[in-house]
Write a protein that holds these residues in place. Structure first.
Motif, PDB file in Angstrom:
ATOM      1  N   ALA A 271       0.828  -1.210   0.000  1.00 13.78           N
ATOM      2  CA  ALA A 271       0.000   0.000   0.000  1.00 13.78           C
ATOM      3  C   ALA A 271       0.867   1.267   0.000  1.00 13.78           C
ATOM      4  O   ALA A 271       0.592   2.224  -0.738  1.00 13.78           O
ATOM      5  CB  ALA A 271      -0.924  -0.012   1.210  1.00 13.78           C
ATOM      6  N   LEU A 272       1.916   1.292   0.813  1.00 11.17           N
ATOM      7  CA  LEU A 272       2.784   2.472   0.882  1.00 11.17           C
ATOM      8  C   LEU A 272       3.558   2.668  -0.417  1.00 11.17           C
ATOM      9  O   LEU A 272       3.693   3.806  -0.902  1.00 11.17           O
ATOM     10  CB  LEU A 272       3.751   2.323   2.059  1.00 11.17           C
ATOM     11  N   ALA A 274       2.720   1.623  -3.429  1.00 10.31           N
ATOM     12  CA  ALA A 274       1.800   2.031  -4.496  1.00 10.31           C
ATOM     13  C   ALA A 274       1.502   3.523  -4.416  1.00 10.31           C
ATOM     14  O   ALA A 274       1.464   4.219  -5.433  1.00 10.31           O
ATOM     15  CB  ALA A 274       0.506   1.217  -4.400  1.00 10.31           C
ATOM     16  N   GLU A 275       1.308   4.017  -3.224  1.00  9.96           N
ATOM     17  CA  GLU A 275       0.929   5.414  -3.036  1.00  9.96           C
ATOM     18  C   GLU A 275       2.101   6.367  -3.273  1.00  9.96           C
ATOM     19  O   GLU A 275       1.945   7.411  -3.929  1.00  9.96           O
ATOM     20  CB  GLU A 275       0.382   5.601  -1.621  1.00  9.96           C
ATOM     21  N   TRP A 282      -3.859   3.437  -3.364  1.00 12.37           N
ATOM     22  CA  TRP A 282      -3.356   2.622  -2.260  1.00 12.37           C
ATOM     23  C   TRP A 282      -3.961   1.228  -2.254  1.00 12.37           C
ATOM     24  O   TRP A 282      -3.290   0.260  -1.888  1.00 12.37           O
ATOM     25  CB  TRP A 282      -3.632   3.310  -0.926  1.00 12.37           C
ATOM     26  N   TRP A 283      -5.240   1.116  -2.690  1.00  8.69           N
ATOM     27  CA  TRP A 283      -5.877  -0.204  -2.656  1.00  8.69           C
ATOM     28  C   TRP A 283      -5.252  -1.163  -3.671  1.00  8.69           C
ATOM     29  O   TRP A 283      -5.245  -2.376  -3.470  1.00  8.69           O
ATOM     30  CB  TRP A 283      -7.378  -0.074  -2.907  1.00  8.69           C
ATOM     31  N   GLY A 285      -2.168  -1.261  -4.161  1.00  7.38           N
ATOM     32  CA  GLY A 285      -0.995  -1.753  -3.449  1.00  7.38           C
ATOM     33  C   GLY A 285      -1.301  -2.961  -2.580  1.00  7.38           C
ATOM     34  O   GLY A 285      -0.446  -3.823  -2.378  1.00  7.38           O
TER      35      GLY A 285
END
Length: 352
Positions: A271-272, A274-275, A282-283, A285
């Motif tokens: 998530a981190l 990806a963002e 984030w989803w 991720g």
């Protein structure tokens, strides 16, 4: 000159008062003596005293660390300090190659795949399989380099050509040997020989194919970080809370508690990354982290099963604290294929 009175003629009260005067005067006298000393000598004494205390504290801390490290080593079979130092060094090399010059990562990938191939061939040879080292090592750059430098068709052509070379080489060597080896053993040798480049070189080449994509270095870095985070989370959670074996017949030291720690670490990392690294929602991720978690776990268990069948603990001892090169690549190789596929699915989400 006055004579000192005889002790017998001095009253007890007088003796107590004299003793009290001595106690009162002594500290002042000592201070005076100390004040009269060389200040440099006084500072040197304090420095030596501080050094002694520091040595004592460091010695105690070292003894505690060595005892803890020994308990961890007995439980996990790994030297924690060596593993951390080796991991940091390798991580720094990979990070520098990805961020500055992509071709240096290609060189590292070819070298790692070559060492892992050599380890796997030697391990299979000790297990009774006849596999030829030379064509296996020739196949490594033959498969990896086109994945980064050329079109897809040349990459796959190189793969089939390398496997063909390895199989024909094995059959010719077997024909020249005339050792009466059974057809079943010869077929097993040929099959194992053909699977080695598919397992190591092909999967490693997909990391280079991903690197070749626009901003591919960030995707390679993301899947490496996620796989390492999963491995670290599994190690820490298993060491602290591990009670229930996950696959005792394959890898007795892997636990469900460790897998839970790996899942939390992989999902958080995905998530981190990806963002903040890939520019994705984030989803997405979470999807990335879940897939890398699955492939890393399967790859780890698969290599553990292979080593268990061969009766060995590590593929080699080339990486202090980690074992062999293939012992570190087991969770990364299959994850490279997953990351390459995820790039095609998730990369279009970057504009959302």
């Amino acid at each position: 000159m006055t004579d000192s009175p005889d002790d017998a003629s001095v009253s007890p009260r007088t003796r107590r008062e004299a003793a009290r005067r001595d106690r009162t005067v002594a500290p002042g006298a000592a201070t005076g003596r100390a004040a009269g000393r060389d200040p440099l000598e006084h500072a040197r004494e304090h420095l030596e005293l501080a050094r002694g205390h520091a040595r004592d504290h460091l010695g105690h801390a070292r003894e505690q660390f060595e005892a803890t490290n020994e308990r961890i080593k007995q439980r996990t079979g790994r030297d924690l300090l060596l593993a951390i130092l080796t991991g940091l060094l390798l991580g720094a090399l990979v990070l520098a190659s990805l961020l500055f010059v992509k071709w240096t990562f290609v060189i590292l990938a070819v070298a790692a795949a070559g060492l892992a191939t050599f380890e796997l061939v030697r391990a299979l040879q000790t297990g009774g399989r006849r596999i030829d080292v030379v064509p296996q090592l020739v196949a490594v750059p033959l498969i990896l380099l086109p994945a980064f430098a050329s079109a897809h068709w040349l990459h796959w052509t190189a793969l089939f050509g390398a496997v063909f070379l390895i199989v024909v080489w094995r059959l010719l060597v077997q024909m020249a040997a005339r050792d009466g080896r059974t057809y079943g053993d010869v077929f097993a040798d040929v099959l194992a020989s053909g699977l080695v480049p598919v397992y190591v070189s092909l999967l490693a080449s997909l990391a280079l194919a991903l690197l070749r994509q626009p901003e591919g270095e960030w995707w390679v870095l993301a899947f490496l970080i996620t796989a390492i985070a999963a491995d670290t989370g599994a190690y820490a959670a298993g060491l602290a809370f591990g009670r229930h074996a996950m696959a005792p017949r394959i890898s007795p030291k892997k636990t469900w508690e460790g897998f839970a720690g790996a899942a939390l670490a992989a999902l958080a990392a995905g998530a981190l990354l990806a963002e903040f690294l890939l520019g994705l929602p984030w989803w997405s991720g979470l999807v990335f982290g879940a897939v890398i978690l699955a492939t890393a776990t399967v790859g780890d268990l698969g290599e553990s099963m292979l080593k268990r069948d061969l009766g060995i603990k590590d593929m080699s001892s080339w990486l202090p604290g980690h074992g062999g090169v293939l012992d570190r690549l087991d969770s990364i190789l299959l994850s490279a294929a997953a990351a390459y596929a995820l790039h095609g699915v998730l990369a279009p989400l970057g504009g959302l």
